[in-house]
Design an enzyme around this catalytic site. Structure first.
Site, PDB file in Angstrom:
ATOM      1  N   GLY A  55       3.033  -0.985   4.194  1.00  0.00           N
ATOM      2  CA  GLY A  55       3.172   0.402   3.748  1.00  0.00           C
ATOM      3  C   GLY A  55       4.622   0.701   3.431  1.00  0.00           C
ATOM      4  O   GLY A  55       5.140   0.364   2.363  1.00  0.00           O
ATOM      5  N   GLY A  56       5.319   1.299   4.387  1.00  0.00           N
ATOM      6  CA  GLY A  56       6.684   1.792   4.195  1.00  0.00           C
ATOM      7  C   GLY A  56       7.625   0.825   3.496  1.00  0.00           C
ATOM      8  O   GLY A  56       8.341   1.207   2.559  1.00  0.00           O
TER       9      GLY A  56
ATOM     10  N   HIS B  34      -9.231   1.142   5.520  1.00  0.00           N
ATOM     11  CA  HIS B  34      -7.900   1.368   6.098  1.00  0.00           C
ATOM     12  C   HIS B  34      -8.033   2.397   7.224  1.00  0.00           C
ATOM     13  O   HIS B  34      -8.790   3.359   7.114  1.00  0.00           O
ATOM     14  CB  HIS B  34      -6.927   1.872   5.021  1.00  0.00           C
ATOM     15  CG  HIS B  34      -5.513   1.908   5.517  1.00  0.00           C
ATOM     16  ND1 HIS B  34      -5.049   2.919   6.326  1.00  0.00           N
ATOM     17  CD2 HIS B  34      -4.491   1.035   5.372  1.00  0.00           C
ATOM     18  CE1 HIS B  34      -3.776   2.659   6.641  1.00  0.00           C
ATOM     19  NE2 HIS B  34      -3.422   1.526   6.078  1.00  0.00           N
TER      20      HIS B  34
ATOM     21  N   ASN C 288       0.864  -1.186   0.000  1.00  0.00           N
ATOM     22  CA  ASN C 288       0.000   0.000   0.000  1.00  0.00           C
ATOM     23  C   ASN C 288       0.899   1.234   0.000  1.00  0.00           C
ATOM     24  O   ASN C 288       1.521   1.536   1.000  1.00  0.00           O
ATOM     25  CB  ASN C 288      -0.889  -0.048   1.256  1.00  0.00           C
ATOM     26  CG  ASN C 288      -1.667   1.236   1.477  1.00  0.00           C
ATOM     27  OD1 ASN C 288      -1.813   2.052   0.569  1.00  0.00           O
ATOM     28  ND2 ASN C 288      -2.171   1.421   2.688  1.00  0.00           N
ATOM     29  N   TRP C 289       0.928   1.900  -1.144  1.00  0.00           N
ATOM     30  CA  TRP C 289       1.861   3.021  -1.279  1.00  0.00           C
ATOM     31  C   TRP C 289       1.337   4.331  -0.693  1.00  0.00           C
ATOM     32  O   TRP C 289       2.031   5.344  -0.722  1.00  0.00           O
ATOM     33  CB  TRP C 289       2.264   3.198  -2.748  1.00  0.00           C
ATOM     34  CG  TRP C 289       3.090   2.049  -3.242  1.00  0.00           C
ATOM     35  CD1 TRP C 289       3.662   1.066  -2.470  1.00  0.00           C
ATOM     36  CD2 TRP C 289       3.444   1.749  -4.590  1.00  0.00           C
ATOM     37  NE1 TRP C 289       4.344   0.183  -3.253  1.00  0.00           N
ATOM     38  CE2 TRP C 289       4.235   0.575  -4.569  1.00  0.00           C
ATOM     39  CE3 TRP C 289       3.174   2.352  -5.820  1.00  0.00           C
ATOM     40  CZ2 TRP C 289       4.751  -0.001  -5.726  1.00  0.00           C
ATOM     41  CZ3 TRP C 289       3.694   1.778  -6.980  1.00  0.00           C
ATOM     42  CH2 TRP C 289       4.470   0.617  -6.926  1.00  0.00           C
ATOM     43  N   LYS C 290       0.081   4.328  -0.263  1.00  0.00           N
ATOM     44  CA  LYS C 290      -0.487   5.540   0.348  1.00  0.00           C
ATOM     45  C   LYS C 290      -0.230   6.741  -0.571  1.00  0.00           C
ATOM     46  O   LYS C 290      -0.350   6.617  -1.785  1.00  0.00           O
ATOM     47  CB  LYS C 290       0.093   5.732   1.756  1.00  0.00           C
ATOM     48  CG  LYS C 290      -0.050   4.455   2.595  1.00  0.00           C
ATOM     49  CD  LYS C 290       0.308   4.626   4.032  1.00  0.00           C
ATOM     50  CE  LYS C 290       0.105   3.289   4.749  1.00  0.00           C
ATOM     51  NZ  LYS C 290       0.352   3.387   6.184  1.00  0.00           N
TER      52      LYS C 290
ATOM     53  N   GLU D 146      -6.366   4.826   8.102  1.00  0.00           N
ATOM     54  CA  GLU D 146      -6.169   6.236   7.747  1.00  0.00           C
ATOM     55  C   GLU D 146      -7.429   6.821   7.111  1.00  0.00           C
ATOM     56  O   GLU D 146      -7.714   8.002   7.285  1.00  0.00           O
ATOM     57  CB  GLU D 146      -4.931   6.378   6.845  1.00  0.00           C
ATOM     58  CG  GLU D 146      -3.654   6.217   7.667  1.00  0.00           C
ATOM     59  CD  GLU D 146      -2.475   5.595   6.936  1.00  0.00           C
ATOM     60  OE1 GLU D 146      -2.451   5.614   5.695  1.00  0.00           O
ATOM     61  OE2 GLU D 146      -1.564   5.089   7.626  1.00  0.00           O
TER      62      GLU D 146
ATOM     63  N   GLY E  27       3.039   2.288  10.699  1.00  0.00           N
ATOM     64  CA  GLY E  27       3.997   3.364  10.461  1.00  0.00           C
ATOM     65  C   GLY E  27       4.751   3.811  11.700  1.00  0.00           C
ATOM     66  O   GLY E  27       5.423   4.841  11.688  1.00  0.00           O
TER      67      GLY E  27
ATOM     68  N   GLU F  99      -4.892  -4.772  11.061  1.00  0.00           N
ATOM     69  CA  GLU F  99      -3.861  -3.754  11.220  1.00  0.00           C
ATOM     70  C   GLU F  99      -4.098  -2.948  12.495  1.00  0.00           C
ATOM     71  O   GLU F  99      -4.866  -1.976  12.482  1.00  0.00           O
ATOM     72  CB  GLU F  99      -3.880  -2.791  10.032  1.00  0.00           C
ATOM     73  CG  GLU F  99      -3.604  -3.438   8.697  1.00  0.00           C
ATOM     74  CD  GLU F  99      -3.057  -2.442   7.682  1.00  0.00           C
ATOM     75  OE1 GLU F  99      -1.984  -2.699   7.152  1.00  0.00           O
ATOM     76  OE2 GLU F  99      -3.705  -1.407   7.460  1.00  0.00           O
TER      77      GLU F  99
HETATM   78  P1  PGA Z   1       3.262   0.339   7.517  1.00  0.00           P
HETATM   79  O1  PGA Z   1       1.762   0.563   6.998  1.00  0.00           O
HETATM   80  O2  PGA Z   1       3.728  -0.960   6.923  1.00  0.00           O
HETATM   81  O3  PGA Z   1       4.031   1.522   6.976  1.00  0.00           O
HETATM   82  O4  PGA Z   1       3.208   0.282   9.000  1.00  0.00           O
HETATM   83  C1  PGA Z   1       0.873  -0.516   6.924  1.00  0.00           C
HETATM   84  C2  PGA Z   1      -0.448  -0.070   6.357  1.00  0.00           C
HETATM   85  O5  PGA Z   1      -0.921   1.019   6.689  1.00  0.00           O
HETATM   86  O6  PGA Z   1      -1.071  -0.794   5.561  1.00  0.00           O
END
Ligand code: PGA
Length: 256
Positions: free
Chosen positions: A235-236, A95, A10-12, A97, A173, A167
């Site tokens: 993510g990261g 998600h 997930n590149w956000k 966020e 993050g 999650e």
């Molecule tokens: P992260 O993010 O791997 O950067 O902790 C995970 C996500 O939000 O899917």
């Protein structure tokens, strides 16, 4: 029950369309030998056409980060499901966020899941507790209620097209990842248990459940060695080529 592992990046709000296309043009050769793991890249909306074209004919799947719950209308800034048809196979829904910054409630998660399914898109339903809920012993209860709400009126025959991503918000993050044994218990107990109540144990056993939250190559084997963790939503650590490849390689190694 043998479940095909699924690793999704997930590149956000990272990577321009050009950067995203360049990335996947190199990723596809790096991942070619790991086709036993299902891989998904989830770039920002504007990168989807380029990324989809670049990955055409490869085993790497494309996903979107969200979808609106209505067919169309005056919803500035939003993207409808039919606009994603042909561009993506998966769509992340719920998600944390989007729950936090875009006011996506449990009820909206359910509407988005229905909308995605209506257009043949496969939902990756994300859920998980926040730090306060974890520390007050509410994690299982919160996950259960988010899960029940997300699956409200979802028919059993849709289940093979749905992935769940657990999650915990406090692990996203933050570098503070959840202990793998705890995650396995929550996935195998609370999440599969609730699915079994709703759809029967066979359907619950067939369902793929990912972990997400500060997953990186250094802790991937720990997670993927757990029997109830079927992959990761990352993510990261999905933003770099070598790291993405290692996540997939280590998944294959751990699940072999
Ligand atoms: P992260 O993010 O791997 O950067 O902790 C995970 C996500 O939000 O899917």
């Amino acid at each position: 029950m043998k479940r095909v592992p699924i690793v999704a990046g997930n590149w956000k709000m990272h990577k321009t369309p050009a950067e995203a296309v360049d990335f996947v043009s190199r990723l596809k050769s790096l991942l070619a030998e790991y086709s036993a793991v299902e891989c998904v890249v989830i770039p920002p909306y504007v990168a989807l056409p380029g990324v989809q074209a670049e990955l055409e004919g490869t085993a790497i799947k494309v996903g979107a980060q969200d979808v609106h719950h209505e067919d169309k209308g005056a919803f500035t800034g939003c993207v409808a499901a039919n606009m994603l048809v042909g561009l993506v196979e998966y769509v992340v829904i719920g998600h944390s966020e989007t729950r936090q910054y875009l006011n996506v409630t449990d009820e909206l998660v359910n509407k988005k899941v229905k909308q995605a399914l209506k257009f043949g898109l496969k939902p990756i339903i994300a859920l998980g507790e926040n730090l306060e809920q974890r520390e007050s012993g509410q994690a299982e209860k919160v996950c259960r209620s988010q899960l029940v709400a997300a699956f409200n009126e979802i028919p059993a025959d849709a289940l093979p097209n749905i992935v769940i991503a657990y999650e915990p918000i406090w692990a996203i993050g933050t570098g503070r990842n959840a202990e793998a044994g705890m995650v396995n218990d929550l996935l195998g107990g609370t999440i599969r248990g609730t699915l079994a109540e709703l759809y029967g144990s066979q359907a619950a056993q067939a369902m793929r459940i990912q972990y997400g939250g500060s997953v990186k190559p250094a802790n991937m084997v720990e997670y993927m060695s757990q029997p109830d963790i079927d992959g990761a939503l990352v993510g990261g650590a999905s933003l770099e080529l070598d790291s993405f490849k290692d996540l997939v390689r280590l998944t294959l190694q751990a699940k072999a």
